[in-house]
Design an enzyme around this catalytic site. Structure first.
Site, PDB file in Angstrom:
ATOM      1  N   HIS A 173     -23.301  49.570  26.414  1.00  0.00           N
ATOM      2  CA  HIS A 173     -24.460  50.955  26.173  1.00  0.00           C
ATOM      3  C   HIS A 173     -23.604  51.988  27.122  1.00  0.00           C
ATOM      4  O   HIS A 173     -23.912  53.121  26.608  1.00  0.00           O
ATOM      5  CB  HIS A 173     -25.452  50.346  27.061  1.00  0.00           C
ATOM      6  CG  HIS A 173     -26.451  49.437  26.237  1.00  0.00           C
ATOM      7  ND1 HIS A 173     -27.427  49.894  25.588  1.00  0.00           N
ATOM      8  CD2 HIS A 173     -26.197  48.258  25.724  1.00  0.00           C
ATOM      9  CE1 HIS A 173     -28.245  48.884  24.889  1.00  0.00           C
ATOM     10  NE2 HIS A 173     -27.005  47.825  24.892  1.00  0.00           N
ATOM     11  N   ASP A 187     -30.801  55.946  27.913  1.00  0.00           N
ATOM     12  CA  ASP A 187     -30.799  54.603  26.834  1.00  0.00           C
ATOM     13  C   ASP A 187     -32.226  54.181  26.536  1.00  0.00           C
ATOM     14  O   ASP A 187     -33.060  54.268  27.191  1.00  0.00           O
ATOM     15  CB  ASP A 187     -29.973  53.560  27.505  1.00  0.00           C
ATOM     16  CG  ASP A 187     -29.659  52.155  26.682  1.00  0.00           C
ATOM     17  OD1 ASP A 187     -30.458  51.603  26.180  1.00  0.00           O
ATOM     18  OD2 ASP A 187     -28.406  52.225  26.269  1.00  0.00           O
ATOM     19  N   ALA A 222      -9.809  43.736  26.728  1.00  0.00           N
ATOM     20  CA  ALA A 222      -8.627  44.234  25.925  1.00  0.00           C
ATOM     21  C   ALA A 222      -8.758  45.597  25.713  1.00  0.00           C
ATOM     22  O   ALA A 222     -10.040  46.103  25.495  1.00  0.00           O
ATOM     23  CB  ALA A 222      -8.712  43.256  24.425  1.00  0.00           C
ATOM     24  N   GLN A 227      -9.392  47.845  22.942  1.00  0.00           N
ATOM     25  CA  GLN A 227      -9.861  47.484  21.503  1.00  0.00           C
ATOM     26  C   GLN A 227      -9.337  48.557  20.849  1.00  0.00           C
ATOM     27  O   GLN A 227      -8.953  48.424  19.727  1.00  0.00           O
ATOM     28  CB  GLN A 227     -11.236  46.875  21.681  1.00  0.00           C
ATOM     29  CG  GLN A 227     -11.911  46.837  20.365  1.00  0.00           C
ATOM     30  CD  GLN A 227     -13.267  46.052  20.225  1.00  0.00           C
ATOM     31  OE1 GLN A 227     -13.204  44.948  20.613  1.00  0.00           O
ATOM     32  NE2 GLN A 227     -14.224  46.799  19.649  1.00  0.00           N
ATOM     33  N   HIS A 241     -18.397  40.525  16.204  1.00  0.00           N
ATOM     34  CA  HIS A 241     -19.813  39.969  16.702  1.00  0.00           C
ATOM     35  C   HIS A 241     -20.860  41.090  15.825  1.00  0.00           C
ATOM     36  O   HIS A 241     -22.119  40.699  15.728  1.00  0.00           O
ATOM     37  CB  HIS A 241     -20.217  39.833  17.881  1.00  0.00           C
ATOM     38  CG  HIS A 241     -20.158  41.092  18.647  1.00  0.00           C
ATOM     39  ND1 HIS A 241     -18.899  41.817  18.829  1.00  0.00           N
ATOM     40  CD2 HIS A 241     -21.163  41.627  19.627  1.00  0.00           C
ATOM     41  CE1 HIS A 241     -19.130  42.960  19.648  1.00  0.00           C
ATOM     42  NE2 HIS A 241     -20.348  42.634  20.121  1.00  0.00           N
ATOM     43  N   TRP A 249     -22.585  47.314  17.429  1.00  0.00           N
ATOM     44  CA  TRP A 249     -22.499  48.842  16.814  1.00  0.00           C
ATOM     45  C   TRP A 249     -21.224  49.492  17.455  1.00  0.00           C
ATOM     46  O   TRP A 249     -20.662  49.869  16.536  1.00  0.00           O
ATOM     47  CB  TRP A 249     -23.684  49.636  16.930  1.00  0.00           C
ATOM     48  CG  TRP A 249     -23.764  50.738  16.180  1.00  0.00           C
ATOM     49  CD1 TRP A 249     -23.938  52.142  16.508  1.00  0.00           C
ATOM     50  CD2 TRP A 249     -23.401  50.651  14.682  1.00  0.00           C
ATOM     51  NE1 TRP A 249     -23.733  53.030  15.344  1.00  0.00           N
ATOM     52  CE2 TRP A 249     -23.742  51.919  14.197  1.00  0.00           C
ATOM     53  CE3 TRP A 249     -23.410  49.769  13.667  1.00  0.00           C
ATOM     54  CZ2 TRP A 249     -23.529  52.482  13.015  1.00  0.00           C
ATOM     55  CZ3 TRP A 249     -23.517  50.220  12.195  1.00  0.00           C
ATOM     56  CH2 TRP A 249     -23.577  51.563  11.950  1.00  0.00           C
ATOM     57  N   ASN A 250     -20.880  49.280  18.443  1.00  0.00           N
ATOM     58  CA  ASN A 250     -19.804  49.957  19.015  1.00  0.00           C
ATOM     59  C   ASN A 250     -18.340  49.317  18.296  1.00  0.00           C
ATOM     60  O   ASN A 250     -17.458  50.288  17.867  1.00  0.00           O
ATOM     61  CB  ASN A 250     -19.325  49.954  20.539  1.00  0.00           C
ATOM     62  CG  ASN A 250     -20.590  50.465  21.424  1.00  0.00           C
ATOM     63  OD1 ASN A 250     -21.081  51.415  20.936  1.00  0.00           O
ATOM     64  ND2 ASN A 250     -20.608  49.828  22.572  1.00  0.00           N
ATOM     65  N   GLU A 276     -16.005  51.109  15.763  1.00  0.00           N
ATOM     66  CA  GLU A 276     -14.745  51.237  15.987  1.00  0.00           C
ATOM     67  C   GLU A 276     -13.629  50.819  14.772  1.00  0.00           C
ATOM     68  O   GLU A 276     -12.634  51.156  14.594  1.00  0.00           O
ATOM     69  CB  GLU A 276     -14.183  50.854  17.247  1.00  0.00           C
ATOM     70  CG  GLU A 276     -14.799  51.516  18.541  1.00  0.00           C
ATOM     71  CD  GLU A 276     -14.741  50.578  19.825  1.00  0.00           C
ATOM     72  OE1 GLU A 276     -15.476  51.157  20.844  1.00  0.00           O
ATOM     73  OE2 GLU A 276     -14.504  49.529  19.993  1.00  0.00           O
TER      74      GLU A 276
END
Length: 483
Positions: free
Chosen positions: A20, A121, A351, A353, A368, A371-372, A376
């Site tokens: 988040h 948020d 990592a 990413q 998984h 949404w991020n 990406e």
């Protein structure tokens, strides 16, 4: 840049969890680069993460204000100020309780600084009321995209899962474009008792009400990715919304910026890049399940075997407690690392990413469906193996596999929460090979690359996300003049 007195000032209140925080910090970087004054409100132990992510070579200065996190008051350890895989399952209810106790401190800051807008948020349901006290517009910052927002709202409104006779009988989500089918078993976090059902219904009602009363919604997506659902959300639900993503693209100018996102990497980036540099284009599959998923040892062993027998080259990120020196890692099959030497790379911990996904050697991503991570992956133009474990991730899987057709499902039949279910090695091997080498792999990757191109266009000057953010800044500036 205009002087501070005439400068638009936006407060950002991110939920205290990596998935988040990072996109909201990206948004703060983005508005600051447009001449807006940005202030992040967080807790003391999260300041290093915020500073690291907002202090890139090309970023504009961002202010940081701190509020005390009431960990001890709710029975949490003093150092527990962020949700991650080490504490997510056991501490979530206490953590959410503590988050609810931050309201008074935030209101003191709103009173003292009088910003022109509060971006908070979705977890901070009380933020709409807090902002209203000071006549400040509150924008809800969603951790997901339009498709998920529409799908989950339709399921909540029409309750199609109550009209089927068994947990495994498929149903179509009513009113939603695209004939999206689910089963009851797949629905995230269905209540087990009447009391639990009432509790969840109350939370959902509160979230929906505060969203309806807010000034509007900020969505970290781009129009071209889910246009039918962006239109549906605005027209059918009548919500004011701005799409401003993919936000991770604002941190993709250099290797250093990609490395600055989030925690310090658990592997030397030079080693990681050199390893990837030695591989052919689109020949490596990247495997990572976000910052909260915590698989059992037996499931990790199945992943190891699945990757090994697939014959594909891979980078696998494993979120495990660090073992004492010399202690045997129970989740690792005997001799595994020796057998995959040169072909596979295990990263234990955090990592880089974005850096990995953007490397030309990476062609696939086992995810998984957070949404991020999904965005990406889309922005990098790679095909996806979808493995949803909790929350709205099952909806994201449907977007990836059924709507966008840029990925294949690993075959999750039941969302087991953050423990991640039980998928056998054969299913993992099959899904990985389907996105890397099977007949449809090339077609899938071609579609993925088209969306990646659209993502990059969306955030450029004149693009859909760039223009939507401009419209939002303009609207807030006009409102500021009239108040």
């Amino acid at each position: 840049m205009s002087s501070e007195s005439s400068q638009l000032h936006i407060f950002f209140l991110p939920m205290l969890a990596h998935g988040h925080m990072l996109p909201m910090l990206d948004m703060a970087n983005l508005v600051a680069s447009r001449g807006v004054m940005a202030t992040i409100v967080t807790t003391p132990l999260n300041v290093p993460l915020v500073s690291r992510t907002t202090s890139t070579p090309t970023s504009t200065k961002i202010n940081i204000l701190t509020i005390k996190f009431p960990a001890a008051e709710v029975g949490l350890p003093e150092e527990c100020e962020i949700l991650d895989s080490d504490n997510s399952k056991d501490t979530m209810p206490l953590f959410i309780k503590a988050v609810g106790m931050l309201q008074e401190q935030l209101e003191q800051l709103l009173s003292a600084y009088n910003p022109d807008c509060l971006v908070a948020d979705t977890f901070f349901t009380w933020a709409t009321d807090s902002a209203a006290k000071f006549n400040i517009p509150r924008l809800v910052f969603h951790s997901t995209g339009f498709f998920c927002l529409c799908a989950s709202t339709c399921v909540g409104l029409y309750e199609p899962h109550r009209k089927v006779s068994s947990d495994s009988e498929p149903f179509v989500i009513p009113s939603l474009p695209g004939e999206i089918k689910l089963t009851r078993m797949l629905l995230p976090d269905l209540p087990k008792t009447d009391a639990e059902a009432a509790y969840i219904a109350k939370i959902v009602k509160t979230v929906n009400e505060t969203e309806e009363r807010s000034y509007g919604v900020v969505v970290k997506s781009f129009y071209e990715l889910e246009k039918d659902y962006a239109d549906y959300y605005r027209k059918v639900f009548g919500r004011k919304a701005w799409h401003i993503g993919p936000l991770s693209l604002c941190n993709r100018n250099s290797i250093e910026e990609k490395l600055q996102r989030g925690k310090a990497s658990s592997i030397a980036e030079n080693y990681c890049l050199e390893w990837l540099d030695s591989k052919k284009p689109a020949s490596v599959v990247y495997v990572c399940f976000g910052s909260l998923t915590k698989f059992s040892d037996s499931q990790l062993r199945e992943i190891a075997w699945g990757l090994e027998v697939s014959g594909q080259q891979f980078i696998w990120v494993v979120k495990k407690h660090e073992n004492n020196a010399g202690e045997k890692e129970e989740w690792l099959p005997d001799g595994f690392e020796k057998r995959i030497e040169g072909r596979g790379l295990i990263i234990r911990g955090w990592a880089p990413q974005v850096l990995i996904l953007d490397h030309e050697a990476v062609g696939g991503f086992v995810t998984h469906c957070g949404w991020n991570s999904t965005l990406e992956g889309v922005s990098a133009g790679v095909s996806l193996v979808t493995w949803p474990v909790a929350y709205e991730q099952i909806y994201t899987e449907k977007l990836v596999t059924d709507v966008l057709q840029i990925g294949v499902s690993v075959g999750v039949k039941k969302c087991d929460g953050l423990l991640g279910g039980s998928i056998k090695r054969e299913a993992i091997e099959k899904a990985v090979n389907m996105i890397m080498v099977a007949g449809e792999a090339e077609e899938m990757r071609s579609r993925a690359k088209t969306f990646a191109k659209m993502a990059k266009e969306a955030v450029k000057e004149g693009g859909s996300s760039y223009s939507d953010l401009s419209a939002l800044i303009q609207e807030l500036s006009v409102r500021r003049l009239h108040h």
